[in-house]
Structures are given as structure tokens and as C-alpha cells.
Scaffold this active site. Structure first.
Site, PDB file in Angstrom:
ATOM      1  N   LEU A 216     116.932  34.641   6.307  1.00 20.18           N
ATOM      2  CA  LEU A 216     116.084  33.687   7.224  1.00 20.18           C
ATOM      3  C   LEU A 216     115.240  34.560   8.203  1.00 20.18           C
ATOM      4  O   LEU A 216     115.238  34.043   9.403  1.00 20.18           O
ATOM      5  CB  LEU A 216     117.072  32.964   7.818  1.00 20.18           C
ATOM      6  CG  LEU A 216     117.742  31.742   6.983  1.00 20.18           C
ATOM      7  CD1 LEU A 216     119.163  31.391   7.604  1.00 20.18           C
ATOM      8  CD2 LEU A 216     116.897  30.891   6.436  1.00 20.18           C
ATOM      9  N   GLY A 220     118.582  36.092  10.263  1.00 17.38           N
ATOM     10  CA  GLY A 220     119.659  36.587   9.204  1.00 17.38           C
ATOM     11  C   GLY A 220     119.617  36.017   8.134  1.00 17.38           C
ATOM     12  O   GLY A 220     118.669  35.866   7.378  1.00 17.38           O
ATOM     13  N   ASP A 241     106.593  45.510  12.422  1.00 21.55           N
ATOM     14  CA  ASP A 241     105.855  45.187  11.052  1.00 21.55           C
ATOM     15  C   ASP A 241     106.802  44.687  10.035  1.00 21.55           C
ATOM     16  O   ASP A 241     107.862  45.854   9.833  1.00 21.55           O
ATOM     17  CB  ASP A 241     105.502  46.433  10.623  1.00 21.55           C
ATOM     18  CG  ASP A 241     104.533  46.451   9.284  1.00 21.55           C
ATOM     19  OD1 ASP A 241     104.555  45.318   8.607  1.00 21.55           O
ATOM     20  OD2 ASP A 241     103.953  47.186   8.528  1.00 21.55           O
ATOM     21  N   ASP A 247     112.633  43.609   1.031  1.00 25.49           N
ATOM     22  CA  ASP A 247     112.994  44.353  -0.093  1.00 25.49           C
ATOM     23  C   ASP A 247     114.109  45.731   0.215  1.00 25.49           C
ATOM     24  O   ASP A 247     115.088  45.815  -0.434  1.00 25.49           O
ATOM     25  CB  ASP A 247     111.974  45.427  -0.475  1.00 25.49           C
ATOM     26  CG  ASP A 247     110.590  44.486  -0.918  1.00 25.49           C
ATOM     27  OD1 ASP A 247     110.716  43.424  -1.598  1.00 25.49           O
ATOM     28  OD2 ASP A 247     109.366  44.866  -0.629  1.00 25.49           O
TER      29      ASP A 247
HETATM   30  O1  RIB Z   1     107.476  42.955  -0.270  1.00 27.19           O
HETATM   31  C1  RIB Z   1     106.366  43.958   0.156  1.00 27.19           C
HETATM   32  C2  RIB Z   1     105.480  44.289  -0.799  1.00 27.19           C
HETATM   33  O2  RIB Z   1     104.931  43.304  -1.407  1.00 27.19           O
HETATM   34  C3  RIB Z   1     104.527  45.166  -0.426  1.00 27.19           C
HETATM   35  O3  RIB Z   1     104.885  46.761  -0.363  1.00 27.19           O
HETATM   36  C4  RIB Z   1     103.424  45.027  -1.462  1.00 27.19           C
HETATM   37  O4  RIB Z   1     103.144  45.877  -2.272  1.00 27.19           O
HETATM   38  C5  RIB Z   1     103.866  43.670  -2.105  1.00 27.19           C
HETATM   39  O5  RIB Z   1     104.321  43.674  -3.336  1.00 27.19           O
END
Ligand code: RIB
Length: 307
Positions: A216, A220, A241, A247
Site C-alpha cells: 500500500l 505499508g 523517487d 522490487d
Molecule cells: O519496478 C521498477 C522497474 O519497472 C523499472 O526498473 C523499470 O525497468 C520497470 O521494469
């Protein structure tokens, strides 16, 4: 051991005063070319979190390939599963506004040629966590998950970017990580109708017999499994940013579980790592190390049981 089956991109990052509206041209000072791609970012996050990590994917026959693999290689990620496609290395144009929000367009290129056959049978062991996203062909994710099912320690899918996922692939998962939009899409596809936000992970957890993590952003995450539901807060940061924060969460989560942490501890640590990633520009450039996370443990987000 973590094996990431996924995308590898080079990111062209432009910081703009605001995200362009349809038909609008926005001027900005310059740009950065940095390694990215959801698969590669998650592999790097897992490795920086301390996990032994391998990546299976595709790059093109061009100069972007080495640049895209630079940080993975420097961090010791096993790249023996990376193939060379005749298609160009994946490239994402990443627009980042002053408030830290972003808009991304991905040219998939070589990522569209990734196949599950790139993984030898020795990939799928009882000690392995496999980690997938949605930036390579769905048919190959599906084939990979079927090979992994029952053979690996856990299978994790970060269902980003959003798209339909067949039930038989979801049935192979131990952990599903979604944001609000992705969660809503999968719930709708499954014929579920949630009356509140927390219902989404709870219903998906029951429907597919897995742990569902609903991220979220600044609020969180909510995490549901068959017999437990809890929230994890976000780290107290001022974002510049948010690219790659999701990820970072997924990579640190996988690494934490792989190292034997319980779900609550691994989730809190992953949330802290994701928050730190929001304080630095770029995707892979912003992913913290385990040491950086350890140095900020006083900011570890709270975990609370939900009833
Ligand atoms: O989640 C971020 C990523 O989404 C970026 O690095 C870009 O490459 C896209 O795949």
C-alpha cells in the site's frame, strides 16, 4: 538460494516537474541511464539483502546488455542463466515527478524471448525460493511455475505489472505480492468481491491457499494467510523517487524468508528496505544493502495483528 526468473531492462530516467499529461511535452534538465527491470531489481535486492541469488533472463546483442547487468554482476548474482536474444535489451522510460511519483513505459525487447527452458532441472531444489514477476511472457511464467511446484521451498509471484493470471499458475504459488490495482484485478478474475481493502488479501489467500501481501505504498502492507492477517507499517521517509521500492520490498522479503526469518520479521525488514529505496533516485541505484537496513533498525515499521 533464490532464483529470479524475470525481466532485465536499462532504465532511461527523466526527472520532471510533473508527469506529462496526454499530448503534453515537459522539459527537464537531463537524464540517467541505469540498470532496471523488475526481475533484475528483485534479484539485486535479494543479493544486497544477503541471499545467494541467481537470475534467469534475456538481454540483447547491444551495448545496453552489459550496462543492464552491471550491478547484478558486481553484487555477485549468478548470471549463468542469462541468454542473448536477437531482440534488443529491454528498455524502460521512467518519468519521475518532483513528489517522487513515477510513470513508466517498458519496451520489452529481449524480455519477450525468455523461456522456462532456460532453467535446467537442477534449478528446482527443496532449498530454492523462486521469484517471478509479470514482465516476461505469461506462458513462460506458467511453465516455470509448474516445473517449480512441489519441487522448490517456496514460489513467490509479484504480479506486477497487472495482467490476468490463470488459476493453475496461481495454484502453484506460496506467496502472491500485489498492489491495490493488481489485487483488484486478480480478485475480480476469481469472482471475488471485497467489501474492504483488507478483504482482498484475505480472500485471495483463502481462494488460492497461499500468503497474499497487499502493498500500500506509504501505508505499508496488509498480509494474509489461511490463519493470520496482519499489517506492516511503512518506514518514516520523505520519498524523492519511488521507482524500485516495490522490487526492493519483494527482494528483501524473499531473502529474509530464505534466511529463516518468520513472515512478520521478514515483512517489517522488507518494508524498511523499501522505504530507504525511496530516498535515492533510480531503481537499482536506490536498493539498500543489508548493512544499511541494519543501521536503520530504529525505524523498523510496526507489525500489528488485524482481527
Ligand atoms: O519496478 C521498477 C522497474 O519497472 C523499472 O526498473 C523499470 O525497468 C520497470 O521494469
Amino acid at each position: 538460494m533464490i532464483v529470479v526468473f524475470g525481466s532485465i531492462n536499462i532504465d532511461l530516467v527523466q526527472r520532471t516537474p510533473h508527469l506529462p499529461a496526454p499530448g503534453e511535452t515537459v522539459l527537464c534538465d537531463g537524464y540517467d541511464l541505469v540498470p532496471g527491470g523488475k526481475g533484475a531489481n528483485q534479484a539485486l535486492a535479494a543479493a544486497r539483502a544477503g541471499a545467494s541469488t541467481a537470475m534467469i533472463g534475456m538481454v540483447g546483442p547491444d551495448a545496453f546488455a552489459d550496462a543492464a547487468l552491471r550491478d547484478l554482476s558486481q553484487t555477485g548474482v549468478d548470471l549463468s542463466g542469462i541468454g542473448r536474444s536477437t531482440r534488443p535489451t529491454g528498455c524502460a522510460s521512467v518519468h519521475v515527478a518532483e513528489d517522487g511519483e513515477n510513470a513508466i513505459v517498458v519496451s520489452s525487447g529481449a524480455n519477450q524471448t525468455v523461456t522456462a527452458n532456460q532453467a535446467p532441472d537442477s534449478t528446482f531444489t527443496p532449498d530454492t525460493t523462486v521469484l517471478l514477476q509479470m514482465e516476461i511472457p505469461l506462458s513462460e511464467n506458467r511453465a516455470f511455475l509448474h516445473r517449480a511446484h512441489g519441487a522448490v521451498r517456496r514460489a513467490i509471484l509479484n504480479a506486477a505489472p497487472a495482467g490476468p493470471i490463470p488459476d493453475d499458475a496461481l495454484d502453484c504459488l506460496d506467496i502472491l505480492v500485489v498492489n491495490e490495482g493488481e489485487g483488484a484485478m486478480i480478485a475480480t478474475q476469481a469472482g471475488l468481491s471485497a467489501s474492504s481493502l483488507r478483504d482482498v488479501p484475505a480472500q485471495l489467500a483463502r481462494r488460492y491457499d497461499l500468503t497474499c501481501i497487499l502493498t500500500l505504498g506509504a501505508d505499508g502492507a496488509i498480509i494474509a494467510s489461511a490463519d493470520d492477517i496482519f499489517s506492516v507499517g511503512a518506514a518514516p521517509v520523505t520519498p524523492i523517487d519511488t521507482t524500485g521500492a516495490g522490487d526492493t520490498f519483494v527482494g528483501f522479503l524473499a531473502a529474509g524468508l530464505d534466511s529463516g526469518l518468520d513472515l512478520r520479521t521478514a515483512s517489517a525488514r522488507a518494508s524498511l528496505a523499501a522505504g530507504l529505496a525511496c530516498t535515492v533516485t533510480g531503481a537499482q541505484t536506490s536498493i539498500p544493502t543489508a548493512l544499511a537496513v541494519d543501521a536503520n533498525l530504529r525505524h523498523l515499521p510496526k507489525v500489528e495483528t488485524l482481527n
